[in-house]
Design a protein around this motif. Structure first.
Motif, PDB file in Angstrom:
ATOM      1  N   ASN A   1     -16.426  12.537 -54.295  1.00 40.69           N
ATOM      2  CA  ASN A   1     -16.622  12.109 -52.906  1.00 40.69           C
ATOM      3  C   ASN A   1     -17.657  12.938 -52.156  1.00 40.69           C
ATOM      4  OD1 ASN A   1     -14.847  10.100 -53.404  1.00 40.69           O
ATOM      5  ND2 ASN A   1     -13.141  10.984 -52.253  1.00 40.69           N
TER       6      ASN A   1
ATOM      7  N   ALA B   1     -17.489   2.671 -51.747  1.00 42.65           N
ATOM      8  CA  ALA B   1     -18.394   3.727 -51.259  1.00 42.65           C
ATOM      9  C   ALA B   1     -19.843   3.244 -51.268  1.00 42.65           C
ATOM     10  CB  ALA B   1     -18.243   4.962 -52.132  1.00 42.65           C
TER      11      ALA B   1
ATOM     12  N   ILE C   1      -5.371  -0.110 -51.604  1.00 39.85           N
ATOM     13  CA  ILE C   1      -4.612   0.808 -50.731  1.00 39.85           C
ATOM     14  C   ILE C   1      -4.679   0.407 -49.268  1.00 39.85           C
ATOM     15  CG2 ILE C   1      -4.903   2.714 -52.346  1.00 39.85           C
ATOM     16  CD1 ILE C   1      -7.038   3.883 -50.604  1.00 39.85           C
TER      17      ILE C   1
ATOM     18  N   ARG D   1      -9.167  -1.431 -45.209  1.00 35.23           N
ATOM     19  CA  ARG D   1     -10.354  -0.564 -45.258  1.00 35.23           C
ATOM     20  C   ARG D   1     -11.592  -1.254 -44.664  1.00 35.23           C
ATOM     21  NH1 ARG D   1     -10.684   2.683 -50.652  1.00 35.23           N
ATOM     22  NH2 ARG D   1     -11.757   4.140 -49.287  1.00 35.23           N
ATOM     23  N   PRO D   2     -11.494  -1.673 -43.409  1.00 39.31           N
ATOM     24  CA  PRO D   2     -12.656  -2.283 -42.755  1.00 39.31           C
ATOM     25  C   PRO D   2     -13.794  -1.280 -42.571  1.00 39.31           C
ATOM     26  CG  PRO D   2     -10.941  -1.823 -41.166  1.00 39.31           C
ATOM     27  CD  PRO D   2     -10.346  -1.532 -42.502  1.00 39.31           C
TER      28      PRO D   2
ATOM     29  N   GLN E   1     -11.275   6.289 -34.532  1.00 39.58           N
ATOM     30  CA  GLN E   1     -10.417   6.704 -35.658  1.00 39.58           C
ATOM     31  C   GLN E   1     -11.297   7.575 -36.552  1.00 39.58           C
ATOM     32  OE1 GLN E   1      -8.443   3.439 -37.446  1.00 39.58           O
ATOM     33  NE2 GLN E   1      -7.311   4.684 -38.891  1.00 39.58           N
ATOM     34  N   ILE E   2     -10.734   8.629 -37.099  1.00 38.01           N
ATOM     35  CA  ILE E   2     -11.552   9.513 -37.942  1.00 38.01           C
ATOM     36  C   ILE E   2     -11.872   8.781 -39.248  1.00 38.01           C
ATOM     37  CG2 ILE E   2     -11.534  11.644 -39.303  1.00 38.01           C
ATOM     38  CD1 ILE E   2      -9.920  12.916 -37.024  1.00 38.01           C
TER      39      ILE E   2
ATOM     40  N   VAL F   1     -14.281   9.136 -42.813  1.00 38.78           N
ATOM     41  CA  VAL F   1     -15.116  10.031 -43.617  1.00 38.78           C
ATOM     42  C   VAL F   1     -16.466   9.378 -43.897  1.00 38.78           C
ATOM     43  CG1 VAL F   1     -15.335  11.245 -45.816  1.00 38.78           C
ATOM     44  CG2 VAL F   1     -13.127  11.190 -44.640  1.00 38.78           C
ATOM     45  N   THR F   2     -16.466   8.209 -44.544  1.00 37.68           N
ATOM     46  CA  THR F   2     -17.770   7.598 -44.873  1.00 37.68           C
ATOM     47  C   THR F   2     -18.444   7.049 -43.625  1.00 37.68           C
ATOM     48  OG1 THR F   2     -16.585   5.576 -45.462  1.00 37.68           O
ATOM     49  CG2 THR F   2     -17.269   7.015 -47.282  1.00 37.68           C
TER      50      THR F   2
ATOM     51  N   GLU G   1     -14.151  16.728 -43.252  1.00 36.73           N
ATOM     52  CA  GLU G   1     -13.986  16.988 -44.689  1.00 36.73           C
ATOM     53  C   GLU G   1     -15.111  17.863 -45.250  1.00 36.73           C
ATOM     54  OE1 GLU G   1     -10.763  14.132 -44.315  1.00 36.73           O
ATOM     55  OE2 GLU G   1     -12.596  14.590 -43.225  1.00 36.73           O
TER      56      GLU G   1
ATOM     57  N   THR H   1      -4.754  12.468 -47.866  1.00 38.62           N
ATOM     58  CA  THR H   1      -4.130  11.242 -48.364  1.00 38.62           C
ATOM     59  C   THR H   1      -4.395  11.080 -49.865  1.00 38.62           C
ATOM     60  OG1 THR H   1      -4.134   8.828 -48.212  1.00 38.62           O
ATOM     61  CG2 THR H   1      -6.163   9.932 -47.578  1.00 38.62           C
TER      62      THR H   1
ATOM     63  N   ILE I   1      -2.736   7.563 -43.116  1.00 34.92           N
ATOM     64  CA  ILE I   1      -4.144   7.158 -43.144  1.00 34.92           C
ATOM     65  C   ILE I   1      -4.303   5.700 -43.568  1.00 34.92           C
ATOM     66  CG2 ILE I   1      -6.450   7.672 -44.066  1.00 34.92           C
ATOM     67  CD1 ILE I   1      -5.290   9.970 -42.425  1.00 34.92           C
ATOM     68  N   PHE I   2      -3.702   5.334 -44.694  1.00 33.72           N
ATOM     69  CA  PHE I   2      -3.839   3.958 -45.204  1.00 33.72           C
ATOM     70  C   PHE I   2      -2.509   3.220 -45.109  1.00 33.72           C
ATOM     71  CE2 PHE I   2      -8.097   4.113 -46.487  1.00 33.72           C
ATOM     72  CZ  PHE I   2      -8.356   5.344 -47.062  1.00 33.72           C
TER      73      PHE I   2
ATOM     74  N   LEU J   1      -6.925   4.575 -58.079  1.00 30.41           N
ATOM     75  CA  LEU J   1      -7.322   5.867 -58.647  1.00 30.41           C
ATOM     76  C   LEU J   1      -6.251   6.932 -58.536  1.00 30.41           C
ATOM     77  CD1 LEU J   1      -9.235   8.026 -59.716  1.00 30.41           C
ATOM     78  CD2 LEU J   1     -10.390   8.026 -57.486  1.00 30.41           C
ATOM     79  N   ARG J   2      -5.755   7.182 -57.362  1.00 31.60           N
ATOM     80  CA  ARG J   2      -4.831   8.323 -57.203  1.00 31.60           C
ATOM     81  C   ARG J   2      -3.420   7.947 -57.664  1.00 31.60           C
ATOM     82  NH1 ARG J   2      -8.907  11.854 -57.203  1.00 31.60           N
ATOM     83  NH2 ARG J   2     -10.441  11.229 -55.670  1.00 31.60           N
TER      84      ARG J   2
HETATM   85  C1  EPZ Z   1     -12.941   8.281 -47.911  1.00 30.53           C
HETATM   86  O1  EPZ Z   1     -12.789   6.877 -47.826  1.00 30.53           O
HETATM   87  C2  EPZ Z   1     -12.712   8.642 -49.372  1.00 30.53           C
HETATM   88  N1  EPZ Z   1     -13.734   7.996 -50.201  1.00 30.53           N
HETATM   89  C3  EPZ Z   1     -11.311   8.186 -49.787  1.00 30.53           C
HETATM   90  O2  EPZ Z   1     -11.108   8.619 -51.126  1.00 30.53           O
HETATM   91  C4  EPZ Z   1     -10.292   8.884 -48.893  1.00 30.53           C
HETATM   92  O3  EPZ Z   1      -9.003   8.416 -49.212  1.00 30.53           O
HETATM   93  C5  EPZ Z   1     -10.598   8.573 -47.418  1.00 30.53           C
HETATM   94  O4  EPZ Z   1     -11.957   8.953 -47.108  1.00 30.53           O
HETATM   95  C6  EPZ Z   1      -9.681   9.322 -46.466  1.00 30.53           C
HETATM   96  O5  EPZ Z   1      -9.800  10.705 -46.684  1.00 30.53           O
HETATM   97  C7  EPZ Z   1     -14.969   8.547 -50.254  1.00 30.53           C
HETATM   98  O6  EPZ Z   1     -15.256   9.552 -49.625  1.00 30.53           O
HETATM   99  C8  EPZ Z   1     -15.965   7.850 -51.135  1.00 30.53           C
HETATM  100  P1  EPZ Z   1     -11.945   6.466 -43.986  1.00 30.53           P
HETATM  101  P2  EPZ Z   1     -13.211   6.112 -46.458  1.00 30.53           P
HETATM  102  O7  EPZ Z   1     -13.091   5.682 -43.445  1.00 30.53           O
HETATM  103  O8  EPZ Z   1     -14.338   6.814 -45.817  1.00 30.53           O
HETATM  104  C9  EPZ Z   1      -9.824   3.214 -41.254  1.00 30.53           C
HETATM  105  C10 EPZ Z   1     -10.474   8.413 -53.378  1.00 30.53           C
HETATM  106  O9  EPZ Z   1      -9.344   8.288 -53.853  1.00 30.53           O
HETATM  107  N2  EPZ Z   1     -11.192   2.747 -40.961  1.00 30.53           N
HETATM  108  O10 EPZ Z   1     -11.858   7.914 -43.668  1.00 30.53           O
HETATM  109  O11 EPZ Z   1     -13.369   4.663 -46.797  1.00 30.53           O
HETATM  110  C11 EPZ Z   1      -9.434   2.994 -42.707  1.00 30.53           C
HETATM  111  O12 EPZ Z   1      -8.934   1.683 -42.899  1.00 30.53           O
HETATM  112  C12 EPZ Z   1     -10.861   7.622 -52.140  1.00 30.53           C
HETATM  113  O13 EPZ Z   1     -11.351   9.196 -53.812  1.00 30.53           O
HETATM  114  C13 EPZ Z   1     -11.358   1.683 -40.071  1.00 30.53           C
HETATM  115  O14 EPZ Z   1     -10.405   1.129 -39.534  1.00 30.53           O
HETATM  116  O15 EPZ Z   1     -11.914   6.297 -45.569  1.00 30.53           O
HETATM  117  C14 EPZ Z   1      -8.395   4.062 -42.929  1.00 30.53           C
HETATM  118  O16 EPZ Z   1      -7.152   3.584 -42.457  1.00 30.53           O
HETATM  119  C15 EPZ Z   1      -9.803   6.609 -51.759  1.00 30.53           C
HETATM  120  N3  EPZ Z   1     -12.623   1.255 -39.810  1.00 30.53           N
HETATM  121  C16 EPZ Z   1      -8.871   5.219 -42.042  1.00 30.53           C
HETATM  122  O17 EPZ Z   1      -9.775   4.629 -41.097  1.00 30.53           O
HETATM  123  C17 EPZ Z   1     -13.733   1.839 -40.393  1.00 30.53           C
HETATM  124  O18 EPZ Z   1     -14.872   1.404 -40.089  1.00 30.53           O
HETATM  125  C18 EPZ Z   1      -9.616   6.322 -42.783  1.00 30.53           C
HETATM  126  O19 EPZ Z   1     -10.597   5.702 -43.573  1.00 30.53           O
HETATM  127  C19 EPZ Z   1     -13.537   2.900 -41.295  1.00 30.53           C
HETATM  128  C20 EPZ Z   1     -12.262   3.352 -41.557  1.00 30.53           C
END
Ligand code: EPZ
Length: 418
Positions: free
Chosen positions: A23, A92, A117, A120-121, A159-160, A162-163, A187, A302, A325-326, A368-369
């Motif tokens: 990641n 990703a 999981i 994931r919008p 909402q926090i 990562v990507t 992160e 998570t 988180i999810f 994956l996890r």
């Molecule tokens: C990153 O995913 C990781 N992937 C995930 O790892 C990790 O579980 C996740 O962060 C949380 O730590 C990579 O870094 C490639 P988020 P990401 O955006 O960025 C909601 C693994 O196992 N959300 O932080 O997609 C979302 O639905 C993977 O390696 C929105 O609503 O996660 C979730 O509930 C799985 N709208 C929460 O925020 C958005 O536009 C956190 O998601 C974006 C996110």
């Protein structure tokens, strides 16, 4: 398809080398799109998701090869597009959106679609780009984004993400003016990306804090960067020691990336110490049940929830595991029950009543996890565990059976007939 076979009940002892973080490597590869030329990434793990990102970048016109290091030349990008066939296998892929709009002023990226999981919008990614002046249209399952030049502005994430943080940090690097990301993800992989972008000539401050400031520059130049060790792989193997009554050393390791995991595992009775980049963990004689709630960094990750649940399945009491988180990250519960775990779901909380022992059985990986949690449970279970659909596992764990075999596990891969 392959399946993984595990003869459980062996205490693992020895040293496991930790690979580069998936990641962290994925956003770094996407960032190479921003600056034409040859980038060199060191310590990139050999994983399915990395190959998918490589195929995606080559589809656009990049040239790359992974020998001892990962070399990628993004001088000749002719198709700033991410097709559904690739994006559907790895969410990703959306990380190419910010870089493409920043460098080419337009991009066509497939919406990721569903995931095991959760929904994931990517609305926060798109809203951020719109606030920077991009025109976003959704057509036939694709995001069509265009912007003459992105404008610096303040973006507050409700909402926090990562990507989302990573995408907008990359987009803002070439924007006109200053962009401030409020409620940004903290992160270690976000910090690593900011460091690489700054090596490429960006002006980013505050990565690792909730407020990141990016002062746009006219262009960036390619660089070289070493990928940080994978904190989730490290946490997974820490639990492999704890759940089998073993004793492992893991390196390299940045303990500051794992404070919440270290503290929770110490709460279960494990003994952990870190000396210049090597983490040592000694299992407890009895596993103490503790509660955990997942939360963005520096909270409990998570991505460690499923693995921790396997350990709590053998706890001495009741553990409440809350996934904040999810919305659907309990797919491993049904499979852990097949191994004899006593787990009941109450909304976002799993109530895990520790049992004396687990017993091996055929189970199915779903993500994956969750796959990692089944491997951990299989290592502790009496008898043989067969884990099907382990392509999920190969997305994020480099040579997992070799690493576990080297510390005493009886684990091997077989062709799966059905
Ligand atoms: C990153 O995913 C990781 N992937 C995930 O790892 C990790 O579980 C996740 O962060 C949380 O730590 C990579 O870094 C490639 P988020 P990401 O955006 O960025 C909601 C693994 O196992 N959300 O932080 O997609 C979302 O639905 C993977 O390696 C929105 O609503 O996660 C979730 O509930 C799985 N709208 C929460 O925020 C958005 O536009 C956190 O998601 C974006 C996110």
């Amino acid at each position: 398809m392959d399946k993984l076979m595990i003869e459980g009940g062996i205490a693992l002892r020895g040293h496991i080398p930790i690979s580069g973080a998936k990641n962290a490597a994925l956003p770094l590869l996407a960032a190479s799109l921003i600056a034409p030329g040859e980038h060199t990434l060191v310590n990139v793990p050999r994983l399915r998701d990395i190959r998918t990102m490589q195929r995606l970048l080559e589809h656009m016109g990049a040239e790359s090869q992974q020998d001892e290091h990962f070399h990628i030349d993004t001088s000749r990008i002719h198709t700033p597009e991410a097709p559904y066939e690739l994006v559907k296998t790895m969410r990703a892929s959306v990380l190419v959106l910010g870089p493409l709009v920043a460098r080419f002023q337009h991009a066509k990226v497939s919406l990721p679609g569903g995931c095991a999981i959760g929904a994931r919008p990517i609305n926060l990614h798109l809203e951020g780009l719109e606030r920077m002046g991009a025109e976003i249209q959704l057509q036939h399952g694709y995001v069509m984004a265009k912007a003459k030049r992105l404008q610096g502005t303040t973006i507050t994430f409700d909402q926090i993400t990562v990507t989302g943080t990573e995408n907008l940090m990359m987009a803002a690097s070439l924007a006109d003016g200053v962009t401030v990301l409020e409620n940004a993800a903290r992160e270690p992989e976000v910090i690593a990306l900011a460091e690489y972008l700054n090596e490429m000539g960006a002006h980013i401050r505050g990565a690792g804090t909730p407020q990141i400031t990016i002062e746009g520059v006219p262009n960036l130049s390619p660089g070289t960067h070493t990928v940080i060790p994978d904190r989730i792989e490290t946490g997974t193997y820490m639990i492999a020691a704890a759940i089998t009554g073993g004793h492992l050393t893991l390196s390299p390791c940045h303990p500051e990336h794992l404070e919440a995991v270290i503290s929770k595992l110490e709460g279960t009775g494990a003994t952990i110490c870190v000396n210049d980049g090597t983490l040592e963990i000694q299992a407890a004689s009895a596993i103490r049940s503790v509660d955990v709630k997942t939360w963005p960094f520096p909270g409990f990750p998570t991505d460690m929830q499923a693995q921790f649940m396997s350990l709590m399945a053998l706890g001495d009491g009741v553990s409440l595991i809350t996934e904040q988180i999810f919305e659907n990250r309990f797919m491993h519960v049904l499979e852990l029950r097949r191994l004899g775990a006593d787990i009941n779901l109450d909304g976002r909380t799993a109530v895990v009543r520790g049992v004396e022992s687990l017993s091996g059985a055929p189970v199915m990986a779903t993500d994956l996890r969750a796959s990692a949690s089944l491997v951990l449970a299989g290592l502790a279970a009496d008898g043989l565990t067969e884990i099907r659909r382990i392509y999920h596992l190969d997305r994020g764990y480099e040579t997992i059976e070799q690493k576990l075999k080297a510390v005493g596990a009886r684990i091997w891969r077989e062709r799966d007939q059905d």
